[in-house]
Scaffold this motif. Structure first.
Motif, PDB file in Angstrom:
ATOM      1  N   TYR A  92      99.234  65.410  12.725  1.00  0.00           N
ATOM      2  CA  TYR A  92      98.694  64.650  11.601  1.00  0.00           C
ATOM      3  C   TYR A  92      99.692  63.631  11.090  1.00  0.00           C
ATOM      4  CZ  TYR A  92      96.224  63.755   7.220  1.00  0.00           C
ATOM      5  OH  TYR A  92      95.548  63.154   6.177  1.00  0.00           O
ATOM      6  N   SER A  93      99.170  62.464  10.716  1.00  0.00           N
ATOM      7  CA  SER A  93      99.995  61.410  10.117  1.00  0.00           C
ATOM      8  C   SER A  93      99.583  61.213   8.664  1.00  0.00           C
ATOM      9  CB  SER A  93      99.816  60.086  10.879  1.00  0.00           C
ATOM     10  OG  SER A  93     100.245  60.218  12.215  1.00  0.00           O
ATOM     11  N   ASP A  94     100.547  61.250   7.750  1.00  0.00           N
ATOM     12  CA  ASP A  94     100.221  61.050   6.341  1.00  0.00           C
ATOM     13  C   ASP A  94     100.115  59.564   6.025  1.00  0.00           C
ATOM     14  OD1 ASP A  94     102.791  60.045   6.093  1.00  0.00           O
ATOM     15  OD2 ASP A  94     103.596  61.839   5.134  1.00  0.00           O
ATOM     16  N   GLY A  95      99.996  59.227   4.738  1.00  0.00           N
ATOM     17  CA  GLY A  95      99.795  57.846   4.340  1.00  0.00           C
ATOM     18  C   GLY A  95     100.942  56.926   4.679  1.00  0.00           C
ATOM     19  N   THR A  96     102.138  57.475   4.890  1.00  0.00           N
ATOM     20  CA  THR A  96     103.297  56.661   5.246  1.00  0.00           C
ATOM     21  C   THR A  96     103.508  56.574   6.758  1.00  0.00           C
ATOM     22  OG1 THR A  96     104.854  58.527   5.192  1.00  0.00           O
ATOM     23  CG2 THR A  96     104.408  57.396   3.106  1.00  0.00           C
ATOM     24  N   GLY A  97     102.652  57.267   7.508  1.00  0.00           N
ATOM     25  CA  GLY A  97     102.794  57.268   8.964  1.00  0.00           C
ATOM     26  C   GLY A  97     103.650  58.398   9.490  1.00  0.00           C
ATOM     27  N   LYS A  98     104.168  59.255   8.603  1.00  0.00           N
ATOM     28  CA  LYS A  98     104.996  60.378   9.045  1.00  0.00           C
ATOM     29  C   LYS A  98     104.135  61.441   9.695  1.00  0.00           C
ATOM     30  CE  LYS A  98     108.233  63.873   7.344  1.00  0.00           C
ATOM     31  NZ  LYS A  98     108.912  64.435   6.146  1.00  0.00           N
ATOM     32  N   GLU A  99     104.515  61.872  10.897  1.00  0.00           N
ATOM     33  CA  GLU A  99     103.743  62.860  11.637  1.00  0.00           C
ATOM     34  C   GLU A  99     104.239  64.277  11.344  1.00  0.00           C
ATOM     35  OE1 GLU A  99     103.626  62.097  15.782  1.00  0.00           O
ATOM     36  OE2 GLU A  99     102.303  60.355  15.602  1.00  0.00           O
ATOM     37  N   VAL A 129      96.864  67.179  -1.828  1.00  0.00           N
ATOM     38  CA  VAL A 129      96.459  66.425  -0.657  1.00  0.00           C
ATOM     39  C   VAL A 129      97.610  66.352   0.311  1.00  0.00           C
ATOM     40  CG1 VAL A 129      95.646  64.197   0.172  1.00  0.00           C
ATOM     41  CG2 VAL A 129      94.835  65.072  -2.019  1.00  0.00           C
ATOM     42  N   ALA A 130      97.346  66.623   1.617  1.00  0.00           N
ATOM     43  CA  ALA A 130      98.413  66.614   2.618  1.00  0.00           C
ATOM     44  C   ALA A 130      98.953  65.210   2.800  1.00  0.00           C
ATOM     45  CB  ALA A 130      97.893  67.178   3.929  1.00  0.00           C
ATOM     46  N   HIS A 188      93.997  68.896   2.265  1.00  0.00           N
ATOM     47  CA  HIS A 188      92.989  67.969   2.786  1.00  0.00           C
ATOM     48  C   HIS A 188      93.618  67.155   3.918  1.00  0.00           C
ATOM     49  CE1 HIS A 188      91.125  67.869  -1.522  1.00  0.00           C
ATOM     50  NE2 HIS A 188      90.746  68.923  -0.826  1.00  0.00           N
ATOM     51  N   PHE A 189      92.847  66.893   4.963  1.00  0.00           N
ATOM     52  CA  PHE A 189      93.332  66.074   6.073  1.00  0.00           C
ATOM     53  C   PHE A 189      92.258  65.048   6.437  1.00  0.00           C
ATOM     54  CE2 PHE A 189      95.284  70.231   6.375  1.00  0.00           C
ATOM     55  CZ  PHE A 189      96.628  69.935   6.573  1.00  0.00           C
ATOM     56  N   ARG A 190      92.619  63.774   6.401  1.00  0.00           N
ATOM     57  CA  ARG A 190      91.675  62.730   6.816  1.00  0.00           C
ATOM     58  C   ARG A 190      91.461  62.817   8.320  1.00  0.00           C
ATOM     59  NH1 ARG A 190      92.789  57.027   3.842  1.00  0.00           N
ATOM     60  NH2 ARG A 190      91.892  56.392   5.847  1.00  0.00           N
ATOM     61  N   LEU A 191      90.193  62.819   8.728  1.00  0.00           N
ATOM     62  CA  LEU A 191      89.910  62.933  10.155  1.00  0.00           C
ATOM     63  C   LEU A 191      90.490  61.769  10.945  1.00  0.00           C
ATOM     64  CD1 LEU A 191      86.262  64.303  10.499  1.00  0.00           C
ATOM     65  CD2 LEU A 191      88.406  65.523  10.143  1.00  0.00           C
ATOM     66  N   ASP A 192      90.509  60.580  10.352  1.00  0.00           N
ATOM     67  CA  ASP A 192      91.008  59.410  11.064  1.00  0.00           C
ATOM     68  C   ASP A 192      92.526  59.423  11.216  1.00  0.00           C
ATOM     69  OD1 ASP A 192      90.597  58.909   8.130  1.00  0.00           O
ATOM     70  OD2 ASP A 192      91.803  57.146   8.597  1.00  0.00           O
TER      71      ASP A 192
END
Length: 229
Positions: free
Chosen positions: A155-162, A228-229, A193-197
């Motif tokens: 998973y990648s968060d809003g900053t792009g961190k995996e 939120v994750a 919560h995890f955004r599918l995209d």
């Protein structure tokens, strides 16, 4: 509420519950006394409804039991049509086909007087013109929820961190135009919560998970301030 309608709603209520439901719970739900519940349950069992249980313990119904066709009023048909339209436009091809199949079944049981109503629906969901790309299967994810199979994701968060997460998938929530996966994160030991995209990879694990009271969907719904994750 007419008694016939109440009996029908009691069957639906029992089918929606995973565990045995006490007569007191049913009484509170339908605003009747427990004596009436006992009588209604007995009449349902006599009519062939596969209800098991007893007074003082609780009642369950065989989830494979299907009710005979029911009719809908005009607004109910409109609501069903909108829901089917949203499934077709905002999920995946597999679930969209299920929505169309449901529409065919609804149309097949409608009385003649309402057959034309499905063709006169005035409430629609528009197709997603700028879809957020998914790399995971919406249908596979739903299957994991039903079968209670754990999953592992990248998973990648809003900053792009995996990050790598191991999850108990519980539900998916549509927050247009985003779908959110609700899960108990075993990596972080909490609901997330995890955004599918933003899920780059999803692996279905062999391990299953139990319906633990502090980690299930009911606990998620009861908790305020979900991080939120």
């Amino acid at each position: 509420m007419r008694r016939a309608d109440r009996l029908l709603k009691i069957v639906h209520f029992l089918r929606s519950r995973r565990r045995a439901v006490t007569a007191q719970t049913i009484a509170e739900q339908f605003e009747i006394c427990t004596r009436t519940v006992y009588r209604d349950i007995q009449d349902l069992m006599t009519s062939g409804a596969p209800i098991i249980g007893e007074a003082g313990v609780g009642y369950m119904i065989d989830k494979d039991y299907f009710l005979p066709p029911v009719t809908f009023d005009v607004d109910e048909i409109e609501a069903l049509g909108l829901g089917i339209s949203m499934v077709r436009h905002w999920t995946d091809d597999g679930f969209a086909q299920k929505a169309l199949s449901a529409l065919d079944k609804i149309q097949a049981v409608l009385p003649a007087a309402l057959q034309g109503q499905l063709e006169q629906i005035t409430t629609y969901s528009a197709p997603n013109l700028a879809p957020l790309p998914w790399q995971v299967s919406f249908s596979d994810l739903r299957d994991c929820m039903r079968r209670r199979r754990k999953i592992a994701i990248c998973y990648s968060d809003g900053t792009g961190k995996e990050s790598q997460r191991q999850l108990r998938p519980l539900a998916v929530i549509f927050c247009s135009p985003v779908w959110l996966l609700v899960a108990w994160c075993e990596t972080r030991e909490g609901f997330r919560h995890f955004r599918l995209d933003r899920i780059a990879k999803l692996d279905i694990l062999e391990a299953g998970f139990a319906d633990e009271p502090d980690k299930n969907l009911a606990a998620y719904k009861a908790q305020d301030g979900i991080p939120v994750a």
